[in-house]
Design a protein around this motif. Sequence first.
Motif, PDB file in Angstrom:
ATOM      1  N   LYS A 118      -8.300  72.594 -11.892  1.00 46.92           N
ATOM      2  CA  LYS A 118      -8.435  71.222 -11.382  1.00 46.92           C
ATOM      3  C   LYS A 118      -7.107  70.485 -11.402  1.00 46.92           C
ATOM      4  CE  LYS A 118     -11.754  69.624 -13.958  1.00 46.92           C
ATOM      5  NZ  LYS A 118     -12.780  68.702 -14.492  1.00 46.92           N
ATOM      6  N   GLN A 119      -6.294  70.740 -12.432  1.00 41.34           N
ATOM      7  CA  GLN A 119      -5.013  70.042 -12.516  1.00 41.34           C
ATOM      8  C   GLN A 119      -4.069  70.438 -11.387  1.00 41.34           C
ATOM      9  OE1 GLN A 119      -3.235  70.411 -16.374  1.00 41.34           O
ATOM     10  NE2 GLN A 119      -4.644  68.942 -17.314  1.00 41.34           N
ATOM     11  N   LEU A 120      -4.307  71.615 -10.821  1.00 42.51           N
ATOM     12  CA  LEU A 120      -3.470  72.076  -9.712  1.00 42.51           C
ATOM     13  C   LEU A 120      -4.051  71.731  -8.348  1.00 42.51           C
ATOM     14  CD1 LEU A 120      -2.517  75.621 -11.077  1.00 42.51           C
ATOM     15  CD2 LEU A 120      -1.093  73.564 -11.064  1.00 42.51           C
ATOM     16  N   GLN A 121      -5.267  71.134  -8.336  1.00 44.84           N
ATOM     17  CA  GLN A 121      -5.906  70.794  -7.067  1.00 44.84           C
ATOM     18  C   GLN A 121      -5.116  69.711  -6.342  1.00 44.84           C
ATOM     19  OE1 GLN A 121      -9.936  69.602  -7.812  1.00 44.84           O
ATOM     20  NE2 GLN A 121     -10.708  71.688  -8.025  1.00 44.84           N
ATOM     21  N   ARG A 122      -4.945  69.909  -5.055  1.00 52.60           N
ATOM     22  CA  ARG A 122      -4.324  68.900  -4.211  1.00 52.60           C
ATOM     23  C   ARG A 122      -5.159  68.757  -2.949  1.00 52.60           C
ATOM     24  NH1 ARG A 122      -2.586  68.055  -8.221  1.00 52.60           N
ATOM     25  NH2 ARG A 122      -0.430  67.890  -8.981  1.00 52.60           N
ATOM     26  N   GLY A 123      -5.532  67.548  -2.629  1.00 52.05           N
ATOM     27  CA  GLY A 123      -6.377  67.318  -1.468  1.00 52.05           C
ATOM     28  C   GLY A 123      -7.851  67.502  -1.797  1.00 52.05           C
ATOM     29  N   LEU A 124      -8.686  67.269  -0.821  1.00 49.70           N
ATOM     30  CA  LEU A 124     -10.135  67.348  -1.000  1.00 49.70           C
ATOM     31  C   LEU A 124     -10.559  68.788  -1.302  1.00 49.70           C
ATOM     32  CD1 LEU A 124     -12.685  65.545  -0.771  1.00 49.70           C
ATOM     33  CD2 LEU A 124     -12.903  66.357   1.590  1.00 49.70           C
ATOM     34  N   PRO A 125     -11.263  69.029  -2.421  1.00 52.60           N
ATOM     35  CA  PRO A 125     -11.671  70.389  -2.794  1.00 52.60           C
ATOM     36  C   PRO A 125     -12.869  70.865  -1.966  1.00 52.60           C
ATOM     37  CG  PRO A 125     -12.471  68.834  -4.429  1.00 52.60           C
ATOM     38  CD  PRO A 125     -11.648  68.035  -3.451  1.00 52.60           C
ATOM     39  N   LEU A 126     -12.621  71.259  -0.743  1.00 51.80           N
ATOM     40  CA  LEU A 126     -13.688  71.609   0.189  1.00 51.80           C
ATOM     41  C   LEU A 126     -14.510  72.808  -0.293  1.00 51.80           C
ATOM     42  CD1 LEU A 126     -11.859  71.153   3.608  1.00 51.80           C
ATOM     43  CD2 LEU A 126     -13.561  69.637   2.571  1.00 51.80           C
ATOM     44  N   LYS A 127     -13.847  73.777  -0.916  1.00 51.25           N
ATOM     45  CA  LYS A 127     -14.550  74.972  -1.376  1.00 51.25           C
ATOM     46  C   LYS A 127     -15.610  74.619  -2.415  1.00 51.25           C
ATOM     47  CE  LYS A 127     -13.787  79.436  -3.640  1.00 51.25           C
ATOM     48  NZ  LYS A 127     -12.757  80.333  -4.244  1.00 51.25           N
ATOM     49  N   GLN A 128     -15.258  73.790  -3.390  1.00 50.39           N
ATOM     50  CA  GLN A 128     -16.204  73.403  -4.427  1.00 50.39           C
ATOM     51  C   GLN A 128     -17.338  72.559  -3.853  1.00 50.39           C
ATOM     52  OE1 GLN A 128     -12.954  73.324  -4.604  1.00 50.39           O
ATOM     53  NE2 GLN A 128     -12.273  74.282  -6.522  1.00 50.39           N
ATOM     54  N   SER A 156     -17.160  61.639  -6.547  1.00 48.64           N
ATOM     55  CA  SER A 156     -18.126  60.995  -5.652  1.00 48.64           C
ATOM     56  C   SER A 156     -18.404  61.863  -4.432  1.00 48.64           C
ATOM     57  CB  SER A 156     -17.610  59.618  -5.216  1.00 48.64           C
ATOM     58  OG  SER A 156     -16.374  59.753  -4.531  1.00 48.64           O
ATOM     59  N   TYR A 157     -17.378  62.567  -3.954  1.00 52.38           N
ATOM     60  CA  TYR A 157     -17.569  63.467  -2.812  1.00 52.38           C
ATOM     61  C   TYR A 157     -18.435  64.664  -3.206  1.00 52.38           C
ATOM     62  CZ  TYR A 157     -13.801  60.951  -0.435  1.00 52.38           C
ATOM     63  OH  TYR A 157     -13.027  59.982   0.169  1.00 52.38           O
ATOM     64  N   ALA A 158     -18.197  65.191  -4.401  1.00 54.34           N
ATOM     65  CA  ALA A 158     -18.986  66.341  -4.857  1.00 54.34           C
ATOM     66  C   ALA A 158     -20.446  65.959  -5.047  1.00 54.34           C
ATOM     67  CB  ALA A 158     -18.401  66.882  -6.155  1.00 54.34           C
ATOM     68  N   LEU A 159     -20.706  64.781  -5.619  1.00 52.86           N
ATOM     69  CA  LEU A 159     -22.087  64.340  -5.810  1.00 52.86           C
ATOM     70  C   LEU A 159     -22.754  64.011  -4.481  1.00 52.86           C
ATOM     71  CD1 LEU A 159     -21.809  62.101  -8.998  1.00 52.86           C
ATOM     72  CD2 LEU A 159     -23.001  64.277  -8.791  1.00 52.86           C
ATOM     73  N   SER A 160     -21.969  63.508  -3.528  1.00 54.01           N
ATOM     74  CA  SER A 160     -22.551  63.207  -2.220  1.00 54.01           C
ATOM     75  C   SER A 160     -22.995  64.480  -1.511  1.00 54.01           C
ATOM     76  CB  SER A 160     -21.548  62.447  -1.351  1.00 54.01           C
ATOM     77  OG  SER A 160     -20.455  63.278  -0.980  1.00 54.01           O
ATOM     78  N   ALA A 161     -22.383  65.622  -1.879  1.00 57.59           N
ATOM     79  CA  ALA A 161     -22.804  66.894  -1.294  1.00 57.59           C
ATOM     80  C   ALA A 161     -24.243  67.217  -1.668  1.00 57.59           C
ATOM     81  CB  ALA A 161     -21.879  68.023  -1.754  1.00 57.59           C
ATOM     82  N   VAL A 162     -24.687  66.752  -2.852  1.00 60.21           N
ATOM     83  CA  VAL A 162     -26.072  66.982  -3.284  1.00 60.21           C
ATOM     84  C   VAL A 162     -27.036  66.251  -2.355  1.00 60.21           C
ATOM     85  CG1 VAL A 162     -27.724  66.671  -5.164  1.00 60.21           C
ATOM     86  CG2 VAL A 162     -25.360  67.304  -5.681  1.00 60.21           C
ATOM     87  N   SER A 163     -26.801  64.958  -2.125  1.00 59.86           N
ATOM     88  CA  SER A 163     -27.696  64.184  -1.261  1.00 59.86           C
ATOM     89  C   SER A 163     -27.558  64.587   0.200  1.00 59.86           C
ATOM     90  CB  SER A 163     -27.428  62.686  -1.425  1.00 59.86           C
ATOM     91  OG  SER A 163     -26.062  62.403  -1.187  1.00 59.86           O
TER      92      SER A 163
END
Length: 486
Positions: free
Chosen positions: A29-39, A166-173
């Motif tokens: 996670k510390q190396l993540q840059r930009g929106l984590p689309l894969k996750q 918030s983006y990851a949780l929005s994937a649930v809904s």
Amino acid sequence: MAAVENSESLLQKDDFVEGCPGCAVDRTKQLQRGLPLKQILTVWIIVLATALTISSLYPFLYFMIRDFHIADREEDIGYYAGFVGSSYMFGRALSSTLWGAIADRYGRKPVIIIGCIAVVVFNGLFGLSVNYWMAIITRSLLGIMNGLLGPIKAYACETVRDEYQSYALSAVSTAWGTGLVVGPALGGFLAQPADKFPGIFTSNSFWARFPYFLPCLMTSIFAAFVTIVCFWIPESLHTHILESPSSEGSYDTLEAATQQSDINKMEEKKTSKKSLFKNWPLMSSIIVYCTFSLHDMAYSEIFSLWAESPRRLGGLGYSTEDVGTVLSISGLGLLVFQSSLYPIVEKILGPIMVSRVLGIVSIPLLTSYHYIAMLSGITLSIVLNIASLLKNVLSQISIVTGLFILQNRAVGQDQRGAANGLAMTFMSLFKAVGPLGGGALFSWAETRLGADFLPGDQMVFFILNIIEAIAVLMTFKPFLVERQNT
């Protein structure tokens, strides 16, 4: 260059424990840059595999119960359908807390994989049901064994940086909204294939003997694919309790820090256990959320039964394909509204006012359903699709999403997992009562078509409106309280 140096300093600063999967995820996670689309995509497909099992059922449930010959009269089909519709939620209510505890102890990944396998097995067996009790048992086992909805929310937060949670949780809904589009289409178009596609499926084939297996099979195949994918997702749970002592620190200092850490953890657990049920902003939002959920599940059950029941009993005489089309259009509109307009409306009005206003608007909308049944032809189709779309947009996402926001604001981050688990347990219980009560109410209403006071479907929609009105009243103070930031 500065970003690289910053990430390197973070990696050097943080003390990761080798062999701990949670630490490995944190390092990534510390190396993540930009929106984590894969996750985000991983969370989306996992939730979609579960959402399809719920939404694909309603277009053909009426005909499935009819073919079981469990109901002595056609008016009683809704009563028996209610038990099948509620069995999944009842099973989930029984096991949600247990699966949450297992996920906290053994990891999110095993619970997610078991939940996906449960969809493959028990959803397929449901499609092969040869009698009413087999359908009840397989749906109940599906709910009991599929406990991934709570852990997947924790997993969504744990695998991305804080700014992308918030983006990851929005994937649930969003996955849930996608299921409301694809699921009814699968159930409506693929059920009874021997009747709809006689050139492909003959009348004496396997598909004619099990007319409701094909949509279940499609869902199970997708869940099997998701299961295979899940074997390669990383575990996000930390498996260590205390980090390994460093040779650079003194023993006394480490021992004192360890004792203080243990004391702090014990105090936090005691505070959480004391405050969770005494946290009225949390509990009031859960109760209101459950009341709206009860209404929505009862409505979902009743709508399909009402649309597919014959005209002489006050229904629309729709086929599984017709109902699937209506529900898919409603789900598509709901998905568009959720991803575009709702965040703007919620930001302007706030979650409480949104829930209150849209709950009030849905009451006259439901009242109009009785008069919609008097229409026919293309006029009926247009008006019904508009009404169904509006009802789903108003209730299933807008109101519930606002209350879900309140629940998460009512607690700190350290209590959010427990609060969501508690909400899901109560919500599942209420959602189990919804189809059961809705089916029984619908069957009872069909026996009083000639009553002087609210005959037939008028009584059904009147009682649904009473539940909605109670839920709306609960959104006012002093019952519903929003946590104030201090």
